[in-house]
Design an enzyme around this catalytic site. Structure first.
Site, PDB file in Angstrom:
ATOM      1  N   CYS A  62       0.820  -1.219   0.000  1.00 58.88           N
ATOM      2  CA  CYS A  62       0.000   0.000   0.000  1.00 58.88           C
ATOM      3  C   CYS A  62       0.856   1.273   0.000  1.00 58.88           C
ATOM      4  O   CYS A  62       0.702   2.126  -0.857  1.00 58.88           O
ATOM      5  CB  CYS A  62      -0.926  -0.030   1.221  1.00 58.88           C
ATOM      6  SG  CYS A  62      -1.699   1.545   1.579  1.00 58.88           S
ATOM      7  N   GLY A  81      10.521 -13.857   7.879  1.00 59.38           N
ATOM      8  CA  GLY A  81      10.109 -14.776   8.944  1.00 59.38           C
ATOM      9  C   GLY A  81       9.543 -16.050   8.352  1.00 59.38           C
ATOM     10  O   GLY A  81       8.726 -15.997   7.426  1.00 59.38           O
ATOM     11  N   ILE A  94      -5.609  -2.157 -11.048  1.00 59.00           N
ATOM     12  CA  ILE A  94      -4.229  -1.691 -11.217  1.00 59.00           C
ATOM     13  C   ILE A  94      -4.025  -1.215 -12.654  1.00 59.00           C
ATOM     14  O   ILE A  94      -3.483  -0.133 -12.898  1.00 59.00           O
ATOM     15  CB  ILE A  94      -3.213  -2.797 -10.857  1.00 59.00           C
ATOM     16  CG1 ILE A  94      -3.326  -3.146  -9.365  1.00 59.00           C
ATOM     17  CG2 ILE A  94      -1.785  -2.370 -11.226  1.00 59.00           C
ATOM     18  CD1 ILE A  94      -2.330  -4.166  -8.868  1.00 59.00           C
ATOM     19  N   GLU A 106      -8.080  -6.350 -22.520  1.00 54.85           N
ATOM     20  CA  GLU A 106      -8.866  -6.989 -21.458  1.00 54.85           C
ATOM     21  C   GLU A 106      -9.605  -8.197 -22.027  1.00 54.85           C
ATOM     22  O   GLU A 106     -10.268  -8.104 -23.052  1.00 54.85           O
ATOM     23  CB  GLU A 106      -9.846  -5.965 -20.843  1.00 54.85           C
ATOM     24  CG  GLU A 106     -10.898  -6.545 -19.928  1.00 54.85           C
ATOM     25  CD  GLU A 106     -10.361  -7.378 -18.786  1.00 54.85           C
ATOM     26  OE1 GLU A 106      -9.528  -6.880 -18.012  1.00 54.85           O
ATOM     27  OE2 GLU A 106     -10.784  -8.550 -18.668  1.00 54.85           O
ATOM     28  N   GLY A 116      -3.990  -9.378 -11.946  1.00 56.89           N
ATOM     29  CA  GLY A 116      -4.439  -9.872 -10.646  1.00 56.89           C
ATOM     30  C   GLY A 116      -3.297 -10.162  -9.694  1.00 56.89           C
ATOM     31  O   GLY A 116      -2.127 -10.171 -10.089  1.00 56.89           O
ATOM     32  N   ALA A 128      -6.610  -2.364   1.338  1.00 57.12           N
ATOM     33  CA  ALA A 128      -5.926  -1.967   2.570  1.00 57.12           C
ATOM     34  C   ALA A 128      -6.925  -1.665   3.690  1.00 57.12           C
ATOM     35  O   ALA A 128      -6.708  -2.038   4.846  1.00 57.12           O
ATOM     36  CB  ALA A 128      -5.057  -0.739   2.301  1.00 57.12           C
ATOM     37  N   HIS A 155     -23.915  22.050   1.994  1.00 58.54           N
ATOM     38  CA  HIS A 155     -24.149  22.575   0.644  1.00 58.54           C
ATOM     39  C   HIS A 155     -23.138  23.679   0.346  1.00 58.54           C
ATOM     40  O   HIS A 155     -22.905  24.521   1.209  1.00 58.54           O
ATOM     41  CB  HIS A 155     -25.570  23.127   0.548  1.00 58.54           C
ATOM     42  CG  HIS A 155     -25.838  23.781  -0.780  1.00 58.54           C
ATOM     43  ND1 HIS A 155     -26.096  23.041  -1.912  1.00 58.54           N
ATOM     44  CD2 HIS A 155     -25.847  25.088  -1.146  1.00 58.54           C
ATOM     45  CE1 HIS A 155     -26.260  23.878  -2.930  1.00 58.54           C
ATOM     46  NE2 HIS A 155     -26.121  25.122  -2.506  1.00 58.54           N
TER      47      HIS A 155
HETATM   48  P1  NAI Z   1      -7.918  -7.349 -11.248  1.00 54.59           P
HETATM   49  O1  NAI Z   1      -8.396  -8.707 -10.901  1.00 54.59           O
HETATM   50  O2  NAI Z   1      -8.634  -6.164 -10.739  1.00 54.59           O
HETATM   51  O3  NAI Z   1      -7.891  -7.188 -12.855  1.00 54.59           O
HETATM   52  C1  NAI Z   1      -7.183  -8.067 -13.713  1.00 54.59           C
HETATM   53  C2  NAI Z   1      -7.839  -8.078 -15.093  1.00 54.59           C
HETATM   54  O4  NAI Z   1      -6.968  -8.759 -16.000  1.00 54.59           O
HETATM   55  C3  NAI Z   1      -9.180  -8.794 -15.137  1.00 54.59           C
HETATM   56  O5  NAI Z   1     -10.150  -7.910 -15.635  1.00 54.59           O
HETATM   57  C4  NAI Z   1      -8.922  -9.987 -16.063  1.00 54.59           C
HETATM   58  O6  NAI Z   1     -10.048 -10.335 -16.835  1.00 54.59           O
HETATM   59  C5  NAI Z   1      -7.769  -9.495 -16.923  1.00 54.59           C
HETATM   60  N1  NAI Z   1      -6.901 -10.537 -17.532  1.00 54.59           N
HETATM   61  C6  NAI Z   1      -6.382 -11.636 -16.925  1.00 54.59           C
HETATM   62  N2  NAI Z   1      -5.590 -12.331 -17.778  1.00 54.59           N
HETATM   63  C7  NAI Z   1      -5.591 -11.663 -18.963  1.00 54.59           C
HETATM   64  C8  NAI Z   1      -4.950 -11.867 -20.240  1.00 54.59           C
HETATM   65  N3  NAI Z   1      -4.117 -12.909 -20.494  1.00 54.59           N
HETATM   66  N4  NAI Z   1      -5.196 -10.955 -21.233  1.00 54.59           N
HETATM   67  C9  NAI Z   1      -6.008  -9.905 -21.010  1.00 54.59           C
HETATM   68  N5  NAI Z   1      -6.637  -9.663 -19.821  1.00 54.59           N
HETATM   69  C10 NAI Z   1      -6.422 -10.514 -18.804  1.00 54.59           C
HETATM   70  O7  NAI Z   1      -6.371  -7.330 -10.835  1.00 54.59           O
HETATM   71  P2  NAI Z   1      -5.348  -6.107 -10.667  1.00 54.59           P
HETATM   72  O8  NAI Z   1      -5.785  -4.938 -11.458  1.00 54.59           O
HETATM   73  O9  NAI Z   1      -4.021  -6.696 -10.975  1.00 54.59           O
HETATM   74  O10 NAI Z   1      -5.456  -5.740  -9.131  1.00 54.59           O
HETATM   75  C11 NAI Z   1      -5.067  -6.711  -8.140  1.00 54.59           C
HETATM   76  C12 NAI Z   1      -5.659  -6.432  -6.788  1.00 54.59           C
HETATM   77  O11 NAI Z   1      -5.119  -5.255  -6.238  1.00 54.59           O
HETATM   78  C13 NAI Z   1      -7.155  -6.293  -6.840  1.00 54.59           C
HETATM   79  O12 NAI Z   1      -7.734  -7.425  -6.258  1.00 54.59           O
HETATM   80  C14 NAI Z   1      -7.451  -5.056  -6.050  1.00 54.59           C
HETATM   81  O13 NAI Z   1      -8.308  -5.337  -4.972  1.00 54.59           O
HETATM   82  C15 NAI Z   1      -6.108  -4.547  -5.518  1.00 54.59           C
HETATM   83  N6  NAI Z   1      -5.998  -3.108  -5.807  1.00 54.59           N
HETATM   84  C16 NAI Z   1      -6.971  -2.258  -5.396  1.00 54.59           C
HETATM   85  C17 NAI Z   1      -6.921  -0.920  -5.713  1.00 54.59           C
HETATM   86  C18 NAI Z   1      -8.025  -0.036  -5.289  1.00 54.59           C
HETATM   87  O14 NAI Z   1      -8.853  -0.439  -4.508  1.00 54.59           O
HETATM   88  N7  NAI Z   1      -8.101   1.200  -5.762  1.00 54.59           N
HETATM   89  C19 NAI Z   1      -5.814  -0.365  -6.477  1.00 54.59           C
HETATM   90  C20 NAI Z   1      -4.870  -1.343  -6.889  1.00 54.59           C
HETATM   91  C21 NAI Z   1      -4.966  -2.655  -6.546  1.00 54.59           C
END
Ligand code: NAI
Length: 473
Positions: A56, A128, A201, A220, A283, A331, A456
């Protein structure tokens, strides 16, 4: 800079090797658990392998928002004429942007170190590994040292998923493909960036790069970006990003990577996408490997540590909070889980509830949500009634967002007249989505919610307006 901070934080000596609580990991879940445990008078040790603050603070939420702030300032200056402001020769200094990001991280990491010290938490810098149990509790080894804890809180977070895409490993080694960790440190902007994955991300980093002048193409696999977010809002978000110049290939899978090229497949046809750099954002997975969990019999499900609502694992005295339990990789969820784990250790009744955890996609505009989307509520068989309003119903939004086409959607249970979910596509929505979360948690009726007075003018007044338009079924 970060390691200096860490060295500063660990300069006081670890006095003993037996603890009431050992926390493995110094990210949001870990440092907050350690802080609470220390403040409650429990003898606490926090073990961190890399940097205090974890993903984070060092390579996730905070650096991304710092860079986005620079990008938004730059974009605002470029489009100043929309607001009657004319600026000439607006430029962005990437080096200065990255320096500022490091300064912000340094300040916050130092703050975490100081808070742990003030809470009398001992800190050890190293990896650890659990080695088993002794009469004193769970044993954890760091280098040559052995520590025992009556309780152990696992807070080791998550790591980037690395799918078996041909050429990916070599491209990561050569630096053609980056993860968010490396992209957040780039002092030279790539002219063309291909992003694999249109999730959180991928989109947040894409927004930063696009706004600062890089040509961004997102690939995507699904037929939509932004994961499980509400489809109506996601369509408008995509339009906004396209207006900024971002390109999308949906229902397209990356099947191979070669230097300078990403090989994509759509409807059985392959095509090549040229890029100077590629961001891998497909992911994250729980960081549970190599921790010695098998020595104490901790149950895993698809690599994530299984926990109950009190954050207990199946192994006595062992808890898991944050990304490592694979529930919500956020987080703020980790913070609350850490409190629940420590309260459970202290014998206080406390349980984790996941129904009203806000989530925010920090793009421009932001997409914030909490509770159920319309589709989720219908799938659960609820009596759904929806109020969907353009953000223009908020005077403050109109004043601050020239040409803005944001949306607010409230999802109600029409039988009980309560709120089930809220989704808002608008800048600053991250700052007020929690209000809807509170309404959901408290299970207030629409009449009760309408009694609240909103300041407001605020963008948040959109909730007041949407509540006033609710008619039920
Ligand atoms: P994500 O699961 O949000 O998105 C990954 C995307 O990649 C999916 O839409 C999936 O369909 C796609 N994908 C997978 N394999 C692929 C391929 N070969 N070709 C094309 N598309 C493909 O994962 P992300 O963005 O890496 O984030 C990871 C984690 O980090 C999330 O679970 C999130 O909770 C956390 N995070 C949260 C943030 C926030 O709350 N603002 C900011 C950054 C991360």
């Amino acid at each position: 800079m970060i390691s200096q901070t860490f060295a500063m934080c660990i300069s006081y000596k670890v006095a003993m090797i037996n603890y009431d609580v050992i926390v493995l990991g110094g990210g949001p879940g870990g440092y907050l658990a350690a802080e609470h445990s220390g403040q409650a008078g429990l003898k606490t040790l926090c073990i961190e392998d890399r940097h205090l603050g974890g993903t984070c603070l060092n390579e996730g939420c905070i650096p991304t928002k710092t860079l986005l702030q620079s990008a938004k300032t730059y974009a605002h200056a470029l489009r100043g004429d929309l607001y009657g402001v004319r600026a000439e020769k607006v430029t962005i200094d990437r080096g200065a942007v990255i320096d500022r990001k490091e300064k912000v991280i340094h300040t916050l990491v130092a703050g975490v170190g100081a808070a742990l010290k003030a809470s009398r938490v001992d800190l050890v810098n190293g990896r650890g590994v659990i080695t088993g149990r002794s009469a004193e509790g769970v044993t954890v080894q760091v280098g040559q040292e052995l520590y025992t804890g009556k309780n152990l809180i696992l807070a080791t977070g998550s790591v980037n998923a690395r799918p078996p895409i041909p050429g990916l490993r070599e491209a990561l080694e050569s630096g053609f493909v980056l993860t968010n960790r490396e992209l957040l440190c780039q002092r030279e902007a790539p002219a063309r960036l291909a992003v694999i994955g249109g999730g959180v991300i991928g989109l947040e980093m894409a927004a930063y790069c696009q706004l600062t002048g890089t040509e961004v193409t997102v690939v995507e696999m699904l037929d939509h970006i932004a994961g499980p977010n509400d489809g109506d809002l996601v369509k408008v978000l995509q339009k906004n990003l396209e207006r900024d110049g971002m390109k999308f290939h949906l229902e397209t899978k990356v099947v191979a990577v070669r230097e300078g090229t990403v090989v994509c497949e759509k409807n059985g046809q392959t095509f090549e996408l040229s890029a100077d750099k590629v961001l891998l954002a497909i992911g994250r997975k729980a960081n549970s490997a190599g921790l010695g969990l098998e020595t104490v019999g901790v149950e895993l499900e698809r690599g994530a540590v299984v926990t109950d609502a009190r954050m207990k694992t199946n192994a006595p005295g062992i808890y898991a909070v944050g990304d490592v339990n694979g529930k919500y990789m956020l987080a703020h969820t980790a913070y609350r889980e850490a409190e629940v784990a420590v309260n459970t250790i202290l014998g206080k009744a406390d349980t984790m509830r996941y129904e009203a955890i806000p989530s925010v996609l920090y793009t421009v505009p932001e997409l914030s949500s909490v509770g159920l989307s319309e589709a989720e509520a219908k799938a659960q068989g609820r009596h759904v009634s929806v109020v969907k309003l353009p953000m223009q119903y908020s005077g403050r939004y109109v004043a601050e967002n020239e040409g803005g086409d944001g949306i607010c959607k409230l999802v109600f249970d029409a039988k009980r007249n309560t709120l089930l979910g809220a989704q808002v596509l608008a800048n600053s929505s991250s700052e007020f989505i929690v209000a809807a979360g509170i309404f959901i948690e408290l299970e207030l009726t629409v009449d009760e919610m309408r009694e609240f007075v909103f300041p407001h003018p605020t963008v948040c007044e959109i909730f007041r307006e949407a509540l006033s338009q609710y008619k039920g079924k």
